[in-house]
Write an enzyme that holds these catalytic residues in place. Structure first.
Site, PDB file in Angstrom:
ATOM      1  N   GLY B  67      37.920  32.984  32.676  1.00  0.00           N
ATOM      2  CA  GLY B  67      37.084  33.010  31.471  1.00  0.00           C
ATOM      3  C   GLY B  67      36.203  34.250  31.394  1.00  0.00           C
ATOM      4  O   GLY B  67      35.121  34.216  30.827  1.00  0.00           O
ATOM      5  N   CYS B 124      43.818  39.264  28.015  1.00  0.00           N
ATOM      6  CA  CYS B 124      43.488  38.068  28.785  1.00  0.00           C
ATOM      7  C   CYS B 124      43.937  36.846  27.967  1.00  0.00           C
ATOM      8  O   CYS B 124      43.590  36.732  26.796  1.00  0.00           O
ATOM      9  CB  CYS B 124      41.991  38.016  29.039  1.00  0.00           C
ATOM     10  SG  CYS B 124      41.507  36.547  29.918  1.00  0.00           S
ATOM     11  N   LYS B 159      45.694  47.707  28.341  1.00  0.00           N
ATOM     12  CA  LYS B 159      46.441  46.708  29.112  1.00  0.00           C
ATOM     13  C   LYS B 159      47.002  45.637  28.182  1.00  0.00           C
ATOM     14  O   LYS B 159      46.256  45.000  27.435  1.00  0.00           O
ATOM     15  CB  LYS B 159      45.531  46.079  30.162  1.00  0.00           C
ATOM     16  CG  LYS B 159      46.278  45.111  31.055  1.00  0.00           C
ATOM     17  CD  LYS B 159      45.445  44.749  32.243  1.00  0.00           C
ATOM     18  CE  LYS B 159      46.144  43.765  33.137  1.00  0.00           C
ATOM     19  NZ  LYS B 159      45.259  43.320  34.209  1.00  0.00           N
ATOM     20  N   ILE B 185      51.789  44.058  33.122  1.00  0.00           N
ATOM     21  CA  ILE B 185      51.315  43.090  32.156  1.00  0.00           C
ATOM     22  C   ILE B 185      50.074  42.344  32.642  1.00  0.00           C
ATOM     23  O   ILE B 185      49.804  42.323  33.850  1.00  0.00           O
ATOM     24  CB  ILE B 185      52.409  42.005  31.890  1.00  0.00           C
ATOM     25  CG1 ILE B 185      52.824  41.338  33.200  1.00  0.00           C
ATOM     26  CG2 ILE B 185      53.569  42.565  31.117  1.00  0.00           C
ATOM     27  CD1 ILE B 185      53.780  40.179  33.096  1.00  0.00           C
TER      28      ILE B 185
HETATM   29  C1  LIG Z   1      41.700  35.738  39.315  1.00  0.00           C
HETATM   30  C2  LIG Z   1      42.230  36.724  38.334  1.00  0.00           C
HETATM   31  C3  LIG Z   1      41.351  37.349  37.458  1.00  0.00           C
HETATM   32  C4  LIG Z   1      41.823  38.289  36.536  1.00  0.00           C
HETATM   33  N1  LIG Z   1      40.927  38.894  35.715  1.00  0.00           N
HETATM   34  C5  LIG Z   1      41.356  39.885  34.874  1.00  0.00           C
HETATM   35  C6  LIG Z   1      40.435  40.614  34.083  1.00  0.00           C
HETATM   36  O1  LIG Z   1      39.216  40.400  34.117  1.00  0.00           O
HETATM   37  N2  LIG Z   1      40.925  41.577  33.273  1.00  0.00           N
HETATM   38  C7  LIG Z   1      42.253  41.886  33.191  1.00  0.00           C
HETATM   39  O2  LIG Z   1      42.632  42.790  32.449  1.00  0.00           O
HETATM   40  N3  LIG Z   1      43.152  41.209  33.958  1.00  0.00           N
HETATM   41  C8  LIG Z   1      42.734  40.224  34.791  1.00  0.00           C
HETATM   42  N4  LIG Z   1      43.644  39.556  35.583  1.00  0.00           N
HETATM   43  C9  LIG Z   1      45.066  39.907  35.501  1.00  0.00           C
HETATM   44  C10 LIG Z   1      45.467  40.860  36.618  1.00  0.00           C
HETATM   45  O3  LIG Z   1      44.771  42.070  36.524  1.00  0.00           O
HETATM   46  C11 LIG Z   1      46.976  41.125  36.599  1.00  0.00           C
HETATM   47  O4  LIG Z   1      47.316  41.696  35.366  1.00  0.00           O
HETATM   48  C12 LIG Z   1      47.801  39.863  36.796  1.00  0.00           C
HETATM   49  O5  LIG Z   1      47.183  39.019  37.755  1.00  0.00           O
HETATM   50  C13 LIG Z   1      49.222  40.147  37.238  1.00  0.00           C
HETATM   51  O6  LIG Z   1      49.236  40.866  38.455  1.00  0.00           O
HETATM   52  P1  LIG Z   1      49.442  40.179  39.903  1.00  0.00           P
HETATM   53  O7  LIG Z   1      50.643  39.318  39.799  1.00  0.00           O
HETATM   54  O8  LIG Z   1      49.588  41.351  40.828  1.00  0.00           O
HETATM   55  O9  LIG Z   1      48.207  39.379  40.162  1.00  0.00           O
HETATM   56  C14 LIG Z   1      43.201  38.604  36.489  1.00  0.00           C
HETATM   57  C15 LIG Z   1      44.079  37.954  37.362  1.00  0.00           C
HETATM   58  C16 LIG Z   1      43.622  37.040  38.284  1.00  0.00           C
HETATM   59  C17 LIG Z   1      44.607  36.382  39.214  1.00  0.00           C
END
Ligand SMILES: Cc1cc2nc3c(=O)[nH]c(=O)nc-3n(C[C@H](O)[C@H](O)[C@H](O)COP(=O)(O)O)c2cc1C
Ligand SMILES: Cc1cc2nc3c(=O)[nH]c(=O)nc-3n(C[C@H](O)[C@H](O)[C@H](O)COP(=O)(O)OP(=O)(O)OC[C@H]3O[C@@H](n4cnc5c(N)ncnc54)[C@H](O)[C@@H]3O)c2cc1C
Ligand code: FES
Lengths: 258, 299
Positions: B67, B124, B159, B185
């Site tokens: 959130g 998001c 993004k 993504i």
């Molecule tokens: C706990 C958590 C918080 C995240 N918060 C954000 C955020 O604040 N802004 C954003 O652009 N992406 C956010 N993401 C998305 C990640 O930056 C990333 O795009 C996504 O997790 C896919 O990559 P991964 O599989 O390597 O985790 C968040 C992901 C996770 C798991």
């Protein structure tokens, strides 16, 4: 892991505001000081130390804990864990001192159980606000127990730190501390003045979201250590020069001074 | 390596929202080998985020609905300052807002702390009025990107959300508005239910899937964006090992961001950047750029 659907099998009233909930889920591999994320369906998920292999000991302070106090035997909560780094288990030839304030006795009690079972002598300074709120005094009966109460209704009137100031700590190989952060910081300062902080372990409390070292909500300055993953138990040496005792962060990441 | 206007120490970047809430945590990830770090997404006002559970590990990855908790731009400038003073890795400030004016307000508010780049979170999947609520409309993405590009003098990355029919139309909107790169993504919309109690597990009921489960989705998005755009694509989603990163680079990524995999290995950045080097050597390439998008030639 998904939360494990866990049935409450027993509830013990420890004091007017503290209850121990026993579950049909056992965390046999957990070490003292490790925690579980407790999901109170429809309300919140909050960290709680395991006060035993299948129990948590909860102080009623807000939404989630109040909701827990409405639950009875046969009701369910979701448990994820055990997580984090617990206390170092003492060797049989080591002298240990436990310092616990309030519900801070919960993480240390399983350690006292181990010490007692091994026949090691462990001394305890156990503090609470008043005589009704003294937690787990029988579990700490593995040696001398000094009780302190803020209102003087039992034991020594005053804080655990007053008792500690009068206690010679040079003979102890390991000192374990949990309680409100202000209390722990005062203990830290007393022991640091005696060069004893490096043989001391503190169980810390920060706002947890993920509980598994990913979101960063619980990171501490200046090293960026996660309390949920690198802790919650830290050695006094690791806490030197850190935010410990000075500030924490709320759920939005804003700093709050103690 | 210079990618989209910034000099990366290596092609691995800490993804937004992972260990990005404090300057100290960002600096730690840089010490662990990240070539650049992205902050948690920062918005106009302090925000507590959703109730817990806000992130849970599933069988195939992770699901989260944090959130967008953050202390607001005024609360976060100090943290960027701390991160910048403790590391020489570029610092990318992730920002969000409800419209172009809010995005620009946040970007302007952070400028004094001198981030090396901005990453616009229009993706998001679980914050009402923010993130993907604006990032599924190419016109809005264009307007927001153009407004921030106009306001700041550092590169702007956008993004993207995979929760759209055609990610390239959003990518083109960002490119034509002056973005220096797109990042693909963000998480894939998802949900998990506890079958014993019947409750949805996340406090917000639904959220975003990340980790290994989303990698094929991310690879396809990167592949498509590489074809459609001239600006670099930064790949993110499900990368947990050097092989995953290389796959993403072959699909078209100039660099990769890594998020959830920090859970399994806090030294993941070093592990992956070393692994990429070993691969390049083994196959006789001299730099990451040599293999970016290579799979497009294999038809
Ligand atoms: C706990 C958590 C918080 C995240 N918060 C954000 C955020 O604040 N802004 C954003 O652009 N992406 C956010 N993401 C998305 C990640 O930056 C990333 O795009 C996504 O997790 C896919 O990559 P991964 O599989 O390597 O985790 C968040 C992901 C996770 C798991
Ligand atoms: C590692 C660890 C172990 C803990 N062990 C115990 C224990 O054994 N027994 C016990 O009674 N309490 C323990 N706590 C504290 C307990 O987690 C909080 O008191 C509880 O979350 C309060 O929830 P609430 O909804 O009732 O209160 P709220 O009204 O939501 O908040 C009251 C206070 O509780 C704390 N809190 C709320 N949510 C969280 C959260 N997600 N993470 C951390 N703190 C929170 C905050 O300090 C807040 O100011 C522990 C905390 C941590 C971090
Ligand atoms: S609570 Fe998420 S990193 Fe500790």
């Amino acid at each position: 892991m998904r939360p494990i659907h866990s049935k409450i099998t027993e509830i013990t009233e420890e004091s007017p505001n503290v209850r121990t909930f026993f579950f049909d889920t056992q965390f046999n591999e957990a070490t003292p000081g490790q925690f579980v994320m407790v999901w109170v369906h429809g309300t919140d998920e909050v960290p709680m130390t395991l006060s035993g292999k299948n129990s948590i000991t909860v102080q009623k302070v807000g939404d989630a804990t109040s909701r827990m106090f409405e639950l009875g035997i046969g009701d369910h909560m979701g448990l994820r864990g055990p997580f984090g780094r617990g206390f170092t288990i003492p060797r049989n030839d080591e002298n240990v001192l436990f310092i616990a304030g309030g519900v801070g006795a919960a993480p240390i009690a399983p350690l006292a159980d181990i010490v007692k079972a091994r026949g090691i002598e462990g001394r305890t300074i156990l503090g609470s606000r008043c005589c009704d709120e003294i937690l787990f005094r029988e579990r700490f009966a593995c040696g001398r127990v000094d009780i302190t109460t803020d209102d003087g209704s039992e034991g020594r009137g005053g804080f655990v730190t007053d008792q500690l100031a009068e206690t010679d700590t040079s003979d102890y190989d390991r000192i374990y501390v949990c309680g409100p952060e202000i209390m722990m910081y005062k203990v830290f300062e007393i022991l640091k003045a005696r060069d004893g902080h490096v043989k001391t372990e503190f169980s810390l409390h920060r706002y947890f979201k993920c509980g598994i070292g990913v979101c960063g909500a619980c990171s501490m300055d200046p090293e960026g250590l996660c309390v949920c993953r690198d802790g919650p138990v830290f050695n006094g040496g690791e806490l030197e020069g850190s935010e410990f005792g000075h500030y924490e962060r709320d759920s939005s990441g804003c700093k709050c001074r103690f | 390596m210079k990618i989209a206007g910034i000099e990366l120490k290596n092609p691995t970047i800490l993804a937004s929202g992972i260990m990005g809430t404090t300057g100290a945590a960002l600096a730690r990830m840089s010490r662990n080998g990240a070539g650049a770090v992205v902050t948690k997404s920062i918005g106009p006002v302090p925000n507590k985020g959703h109730n817990n559970p806000s992130m849970v590990e599933l069988e195939c990855g992770y699901i989260n609905a944090m959130g967008l908790p953050n202390p607001s731009y005024s609360g976060f400038c100090e943290e960027i300052g701390i991160a910048k003073s403790k590391t020489d890795a570029p610092l990318i400030a992730s920002i969000f807002g409800g419209d172009a004016a809010e995005f620009t307000e946040v970007a302007n508010g952070l400028l004094s702390s001198k981030p090396d780049c901005f990453e616009l979170n229009v993706s998001c999947p679980h914050a009402e009025g923010y993130g993907a609520s604006v990032g599924t409309d190419p016109d809005l993405v264009h307007e927001i990107t153009a407004s921030v590009v106009d306001a700041v003098d550092v590169p702007v990355w956008v993004k993207l959300t995979p929760n759209v029919t055609d990610i390239t139309s959003i990518g083109r909107a960002a490119e034509s508005a002056g973005a220096s790169a797109v990042v693909a993504i963000n998480t894939v919309r998802g949900m998990a239910i506890d079958i014993h109690s019947g409750y949805p597990i996340l406090g917000n009921r639904f959220g975003g899937l990340s980790g290994p489960a989303v990698k094929p989705v991310a690879v396809k998005c990167v592949y498509d964006l590489y074809e459609a755009l001239d600006i670099p694509v930064i790949g993110v989603g499900g990368i947990t090992c050097p092989q995953d990163a290389i796959e993403m680079i072959l699909a078209g990524a100039s660099a990769v961001e890594i998020g959830s995999a920090v859970h399994d290995d806090t030294q993941i950045f070093e592990t992956i950047s070393k692994g990429i080097d070993t691969y390049l050597q083994k196959y006789g390439y001299s730099k990451t750029e040599d293999i970016t998008g290579l799979s497009h030639e294999m038809i």
